[in-house]
Scaffold this motif. Structure first.
Motif, PDB file in Angstrom:
ATOM      1  N   GLY A 257       4.696 -16.862  31.073  1.00 31.62           N
ATOM      2  CA  GLY A 257       3.534 -16.651  30.224  1.00 31.62           C
ATOM      3  C   GLY A 257       3.917 -15.874  28.977  1.00 31.62           C
ATOM      4  O   GLY A 257       5.075 -15.492  28.776  1.00 31.62           O
ATOM      5  N   ALA A 258       2.958 -15.617  28.131  1.00 31.06           N
ATOM      6  CA  ALA A 258       3.201 -14.870  26.895  1.00 31.06           C
ATOM      7  C   ALA A 258       3.322 -13.381  27.204  1.00 31.06           C
ATOM      8  O   ALA A 258       2.556 -12.830  27.991  1.00 31.06           O
ATOM      9  CB  ALA A 258       2.067 -15.100  25.912  1.00 31.06           C
ATOM     10  N   LEU A 259       4.314 -12.731  26.606  1.00 31.92           N
ATOM     11  CA  LEU A 259       4.465 -11.287  26.731  1.00 31.92           C
ATOM     12  C   LEU A 259       3.640 -10.620  25.638  1.00 31.92           C
ATOM     13  O   LEU A 259       3.713 -11.007  24.475  1.00 31.92           O
ATOM     14  CB  LEU A 259       5.934 -10.878  26.610  1.00 31.92           C
TER      15      LEU A 259
ATOM     16  N   TYR B 181      10.570 -11.302  39.874  1.00 32.01           N
ATOM     17  CA  TYR B 181       9.338 -10.638  40.298  1.00 32.01           C
ATOM     18  C   TYR B 181       9.584  -9.146  40.373  1.00 32.01           C
ATOM     19  O   TYR B 181      10.708  -8.695  40.528  1.00 32.01           O
ATOM     20  CB  TYR B 181       8.900 -11.116  41.697  1.00 32.01           C
ATOM     21  N   PHE B 182       8.517  -8.375  40.308  1.00 33.87           N
ATOM     22  CA  PHE B 182       8.616  -6.951  40.603  1.00 33.87           C
ATOM     23  C   PHE B 182       8.691  -6.784  42.108  1.00 33.87           C
ATOM     24  O   PHE B 182       7.992  -7.459  42.854  1.00 33.87           O
ATOM     25  CB  PHE B 182       7.385  -6.187  40.070  1.00 33.87           C
TER      26      PHE B 182
ATOM     27  N   GLY C 235      -1.156 -11.723  33.980  1.00 31.71           N
ATOM     28  CA  GLY C 235      -0.198 -12.037  35.032  1.00 31.71           C
ATOM     29  C   GLY C 235      -0.676 -13.046  36.056  1.00 31.71           C
ATOM     30  O   GLY C 235       0.066 -13.375  36.976  1.00 31.71           O
ATOM     31  N   TYR C 236      -1.882 -13.569  35.930  1.00 36.44           N
ATOM     32  CA  TYR C 236      -2.381 -14.558  36.901  1.00 36.44           C
ATOM     33  C   TYR C 236      -1.662 -15.881  36.705  1.00 36.44           C
ATOM     34  O   TYR C 236      -1.477 -16.347  35.585  1.00 36.44           O
ATOM     35  CB  TYR C 236      -3.895 -14.751  36.749  1.00 36.44           C
ATOM     36  N   LYS C 237      -1.236 -16.479  37.792  1.00 35.44           N
ATOM     37  CA  LYS C 237      -0.580 -17.791  37.761  1.00 35.44           C
ATOM     38  C   LYS C 237      -1.571 -18.841  38.243  1.00 35.44           C
ATOM     39  O   LYS C 237      -2.093 -18.755  39.347  1.00 35.44           O
ATOM     40  CB  LYS C 237       0.668 -17.804  38.655  1.00 35.44           C
TER      41      LYS C 237
ATOM     42  N   ALA D 125       7.322  -5.592  31.903  1.00 36.48           N
ATOM     43  CA  ALA D 125       7.125  -7.040  32.015  1.00 36.48           C
ATOM     44  C   ALA D 125       8.442  -7.664  32.407  1.00 36.48           C
ATOM     45  O   ALA D 125       9.511  -7.130  32.128  1.00 36.48           O
ATOM     46  CB  ALA D 125       6.636  -7.619  30.685  1.00 36.48           C
ATOM     47  N   VAL D 126       8.370  -8.810  33.075  1.00 32.71           N
ATOM     48  CA  VAL D 126       9.564  -9.567  33.463  1.00 32.71           C
ATOM     49  C   VAL D 126       9.653 -10.766  32.530  1.00 32.71           C
ATOM     50  O   VAL D 126       8.718 -11.560  32.439  1.00 32.71           O
ATOM     51  CB  VAL D 126       9.481 -10.022  34.927  1.00 32.71           C
TER      52      VAL D 126
END
Length: 105
Positions: free
Chosen positions: A85-87, A103-104, A35-37, A97-98
């Motif tokens: 990103g990849a799920l 966003y959560f 999850g890091y951007k 996951a989104v």
């Protein structure tokens, strides 16, 4: 450009480059973090001195372009990459996951 002006320009470049290395270091340190951007740096001129203005051509000379000397660089912004990103599946029924924009909360 005086010696002090040259040193000031060099110091501003070193400071901006240091911040850029911090951004790159954060990207490398978090390469395996889910999850890091990632982030990227943008730079801009801090100020430019015009030594000679531009002049149109005359009968005996061609166009003269202006001459400018930059006095340093600034870190304009640090922007985050918000692309999808990849799920990956985890096998846990409670993981979420989104997919797409969002966003959560």
């Amino acid at each position: 450009m005086s010696l002090i002006g040259t040193l000031t320009s060099g110091v501003s470049a070193l400071r901006a480059f240091t911040k850029d290395l911090e951004v790159i270091g954060n990207n490398i340190a978090n390469v395996n973090t889910t999850g890091y951007k990632s982030s990227s740096s943008s730079f801009a001129d801090s100020f430019s001195n015009t030594l000679r203005g531009s002049a149109p051509s005359t009968g005996t000379s061609s166009n003269l372009s202006s001459t400018q000397v930059g006095t340093g660089v600034n870190l304009e912004k640090i922007s985050s990459n918000f692309t999808q990103g990849a799920l990956t599946t985890t096998g846990m029924g409670t993981d979420l996951a989104v997919s797409g924009n969002g966003y959560f909360v």
